[in-house]
Every structure is written in C-alpha cells, then in structure tokens.
Design a protein around this motif. Structure first.
Motif, mmCIF file in Angstrom:
data_model
loop_
_atom_site.group_PDB
_atom_site.id
_atom_site.type_symbol
_atom_site.label_atom_id
_atom_site.label_comp_id
_atom_site.label_asym_id
_atom_site.label_seq_id
_atom_site.Cartn_x
_atom_site.Cartn_y
_atom_site.Cartn_z
ATOM 1 N N ALA A 194 0.815 -1.212 0.000
ATOM 2 C CA ALA A 194 0.000 0.000 0.000
ATOM 3 C C ALA A 194 0.850 1.263 0.000
ATOM 4 N N ASN A 195 0.334 2.306 -0.669
ATOM 5 C CA ASN A 195 0.965 3.627 -0.692
ATOM 6 C C ASN A 195 2.462 3.546 -0.993
ATOM 7 N N THR A 196 2.767 2.843 -2.063
ATOM 8 C CA THR A 196 4.165 2.644 -2.469
ATOM 9 C C THR A 196 4.340 3.029 -3.933
ATOM 10 N N LEU A 197 5.382 3.812 -4.202
ATOM 11 C CA LEU A 197 5.737 4.178 -5.571
ATOM 12 C C LEU A 197 6.990 3.408 -5.966
ATOM 13 N N VAL A 198 6.841 2.468 -6.887
ATOM 14 C CA VAL A 198 7.971 1.708 -7.408
ATOM 15 C C VAL A 198 8.577 2.493 -8.565
ATOM 16 N N VAL A 199 9.893 2.712 -8.522
ATOM 17 C CA VAL A 199 10.583 3.412 -9.612
ATOM 18 C C VAL A 199 11.699 2.509 -10.127
ATOM 19 N N ALA A 200 11.836 2.427 -11.445
ATOM 20 C CA ALA A 200 12.804 1.508 -12.031
ATOM 21 C C ALA A 200 13.383 2.082 -13.315
ATOM 22 N N ASN A 201 14.562 1.610 -13.676
ATOM 23 C CA ASN A 201 15.103 1.935 -14.995
ATOM 24 C C ASN A 201 14.292 1.177 -16.038
ATOM 25 N N HIS A 202 14.340 1.651 -17.270
ATOM 26 C CA HIS A 202 13.450 1.130 -18.312
ATOM 27 C C HIS A 202 14.275 0.595 -19.483
ATOM 28 N N VAL A 203 14.140 -0.712 -19.739
ATOM 29 C CA VAL A 203 14.900 -1.364 -20.804
ATOM 30 C C VAL A 203 13.982 -1.916 -21.886
ATOM 31 N N SER A 204 12.841 -2.463 -21.482
ATOM 32 C CA SER A 204 12.024 -3.240 -22.408
ATOM 33 C C SER A 204 10.549 -3.164 -22.036
ATOM 34 N N TRP A 205 9.691 -3.538 -22.986
ATOM 35 C CA TRP A 205 8.273 -3.698 -22.672
ATOM 36 C C TRP A 205 8.072 -4.865 -21.707
ATOM 37 N N LEU A 206 9.073 -5.713 -21.592
ATOM 38 C CA LEU A 206 9.018 -6.816 -20.644
ATOM 39 C C LEU A 206 9.122 -6.349 -19.189
ATOM 40 N N ASP A 207 9.625 -5.131 -18.978
ATOM 41 C CA ASP A 207 9.832 -4.626 -17.613
ATOM 42 C C ASP A 207 8.550 -4.692 -16.781
ATOM 43 N N ILE A 208 7.428 -4.330 -17.396
ATOM 44 C CA ILE A 208 6.151 -4.318 -16.673
ATOM 45 C C ILE A 208 5.825 -5.703 -16.136
ATOM 46 N N PHE A 209 6.008 -6.715 -16.976
ATOM 47 C CA PHE A 209 5.657 -8.074 -16.566
ATOM 48 C C PHE A 209 6.687 -8.643 -15.590
ATOM 49 N N ALA A 210 7.948 -8.244 -15.757
ATOM 50 C CA ALA A 210 8.980 -8.685 -14.813
ATOM 51 C C ALA A 210 8.688 -8.140 -13.419
ATOM 52 N N LEU A 211 8.377 -6.847 -13.333
ATOM 53 C CA LEU A 211 8.050 -6.246 -12.040
ATOM 54 C C LEU A 211 6.773 -6.848 -11.464
ATOM 55 N N ASN A 212 5.758 -7.032 -12.302
ATOM 56 C CA ASN A 212 4.495 -7.577 -11.821
ATOM 57 C C ASN A 212 4.600 -9.042 -11.403
ATOM 58 N N SER A 213 5.629 -9.727 -11.845
ATOM 59 C CA SER A 213 5.805 -11.116 -11.422
ATOM 60 C C SER A 213 6.247 -11.201 -9.964
ATOM 61 N N VAL A 214 6.685 -10.063 -9.408
ATOM 62 C CA VAL A 214 7.136 -10.022 -8.014
ATOM 63 C C VAL A 214 6.264 -9.067 -7.205
ATOM 64 N N THR A 215 6.256 -7.799 -7.590
ATOM 65 C CA THR A 215 5.452 -6.771 -6.922
ATOM 66 C C THR A 215 4.498 -6.162 -7.936
ATOM 67 N N VAL A 216 3.227 -6.385 -7.747
ATOM 68 C CA VAL A 216 2.219 -5.921 -8.706
ATOM 69 C C VAL A 216 1.953 -4.437 -8.493
ATOM 70 N N SER A 217 1.978 -3.685 -9.585
ATOM 71 C CA SER A 217 1.758 -2.241 -9.524
ATOM 72 C C SER A 217 0.844 -1.810 -10.658
ATOM 73 N N ARG A 218 0.231 -0.647 -10.471
ATOM 74 C CA ARG A 218 -0.395 0.054 -11.586
ATOM 75 C C ARG A 218 0.658 1.023 -12.120
ATOM 76 N N PHE A 219 0.770 1.118 -13.426
ATOM 77 C CA PHE A 219 1.866 1.862 -14.035
ATOM 78 C C PHE A 219 1.421 3.196 -14.607
ATOM 79 N N VAL A 220 2.394 4.086 -14.706
ATOM 80 C CA VAL A 220 2.245 5.301 -15.497
ATOM 81 C C VAL A 220 3.013 5.058 -16.789
ATOM 82 N N ALA A 221 2.331 5.174 -17.922
ATOM 83 C CA ALA A 221 2.953 4.850 -19.209
ATOM 84 C C ALA A 221 2.626 5.925 -20.235
ATOM 85 N N LYS A 222 3.421 5.987 -21.271
ATOM 86 C CA LYS A 222 3.171 6.959 -22.334
ATOM 87 C C LYS A 222 1.857 6.615 -23.033
ATOM 88 N N LYS A 223 1.158 7.643 -23.470
ATOM 89 C CA LYS A 223 -0.201 7.476 -23.979
ATOM 90 C C LYS A 223 -0.247 6.611 -25.242
#
Length: 262
Positions: free
Chosen positions: A71-100
C-alpha cells in the motif's frame, strides 16, 4: 554465443503467447470487474509469471521486495524493455504510469488500460501535473504505483537522466519510494541485448528477437526503500537523485554528474 532457437520453437512460443494473451483478455473482460484489488494482484502476478515462462525468461530477485501489492508505495525503475512491466508484476504488482501511445497497441493496449494504467503525454509538459494528481490519489487510496523516470527505454547498459516531475506525487501522498534496478542477462550472466526495446526497434522486431533467444534472465534488484518520513521532507529533485543513485549502484555503473531533467 548461443545459437538462436529454431523456427518451430519460435512459432510454438508465439502461439502460446497469443493464447496466453487471449486468456488475459477474457479474464479482464469477465472476472476483473468483480474482484478486490488483492485478488486482482494475485491473478496479475501469476499471469505475468506465466508470460515470462513462455518466453523462457527466468526472474532472479535481489534484495527484499516489499509485498505482492504494498500500500501507498511508488515503485521506480530503470526502463529497458516492454518486458519490464511483466517482470516487475511477477514479483510486486503495480499500476503503471505509461506513455499514452501504449493505449493504441492492439490487444496489449486494452490489457494495459484495463489493469488501471495512468497514461501521460510526454510531449506535453503540463500533463505531468494532471498525472501527479491522479497518481497521488491512487497512492493515498492504498495503491502500489510504478513509474519509469527515464521516460524512455535505454539499451540496458547505461542509465539515462531521471525526470523528477512524477516524484511529486510521492511527496503529496507521503508514500514509500521503492527503487528497483532491472537488467537482462544470458543464463551465463552476460549482458543480453535481445530484451532491449530502444532506438528505432519496432515492437514486432523486439518480439522476434526475444522469441529467437534460447533463454534469458531478468534481474530485479530491490534496493533500500525511501520511507514516507524522508519522502515528505525531500524535494522531488532530491528523491529523483536518491532513487537514481540507488539504481545506478545496483547496476554497478560508474558514478557521473547528471543534472536533473524536468
């Protein structure tokens, strides 16, 4: 250097990936609206893990992940691939901010939007204010949100300057900031270029490179979190710099002076 996978293997992976995507769309359309956020998080985590399994990508975690949906956590990460979202969600599930632009991706765009993603217009500086308000509200409501402060992808061998604007939401919500360093490796521990979704590479070209890769490891390094008390007292520029330094050190990149970019 490992030989690429055979064409039958690539086609099999592609078929399994397509079926997995369709199952995800079915769940989103039928079950998601009736589930609590914790239940959604469990489904998202399992779905993401299976997607990576289909693509022969193993997740290796360093550090201590906060929870499945902290709860009330902002995950910040470097960005390499479209796979990043699924890699992060495989451990810590988040709602993302993404380009439109991701909203318009066939099928995947619907999945991303239905998962509660907030979309930002990177070409409109004023749009960050609108997204910050939505992001802060989501955090205050107990959400776990995630941003890629580089605002674009790199090749994974460097770290771009962080844009501090969206760190303002963590200050407004007195949220925990959790930096995560992402890198893609071969099973032998060497740099793997197949995952990088940078430059002029199209999504289809990126997918073909990943399908041709026999196996891959994605490392997620959860560094020390920035607690709410420190978040509230720091400026967004200080938070951006602290998070970037933590990710840079986890990636074992040399230190360099970088001016914050707005």
């Amino acid at each position: 250097m490992h030989r690429p996978t055979s064409w039958p293997t690539r086609l099999l992976r592609l078929g399994r990936l397509g079926m997995h995507l369709l199952r995800g769309l079915l769940v989103i359309a039928t079950r998601y609206p009736h589930l609590s956020q914790p239940a959604r998080a469990v489904i998202t985590q399992r779905w993401s893990r299976h997607l990576l399994h289909i693509l022969a990508i193993k997740v290796r975690v360093h550090g201590t992940p906060p929870a499945v949906y902290p709860a009330n956590t902002l995950v910040v990460a470097n960005h390499v691939s479209w796979l990043d979202i699924f890699a992060l969600n495989s451990v810590t599930v988040s709602r993302f901010v993404a380009k439109k632009e991701l909203r318009d991706w066939p099928l995947a765009g619907f999945l991303i939007k239905s998962a509660g993603t907030l979309f930002i217009d990177r070409n409109n500086r004023r749009d960050a204010s609108r997204v910050n308000e939505q992001l802060a509200k989501a955090l205050l409501d107990g959400g776990c949100m995630a941003v890629f402060p580089e605002a674009t992808t790199s090749d994974g061998r460097s770290l771009l300057p962080f844009k501090p604007s969206l760190f303002e939401a963590s200050r407004l919500a007195h949220a925990t900031v959790q930096p995560v360093a992402i890198r893609y490796l071969t099973p032998g521990g060497h740099y793997c270029a197949a995952a990088a979704y940078a430059g002029d590479t199209s999504f289809w070209q990126s997918l073909c490179l990943i399908l041709a890769c026999r196996a891959m490891v994605v490392e997620l390094n959860y560094t020390a979190a920035i607690p709410p008390y420190d978040t509230a007292l720091a400026s967004r520029f200080q938070l951006s710099e602290t998070a970037r330094d933590a990710i840079r050190d986890a990636l074992q990149l040399p230190a360099e002076p970088v001016a914050a970019a707005e």
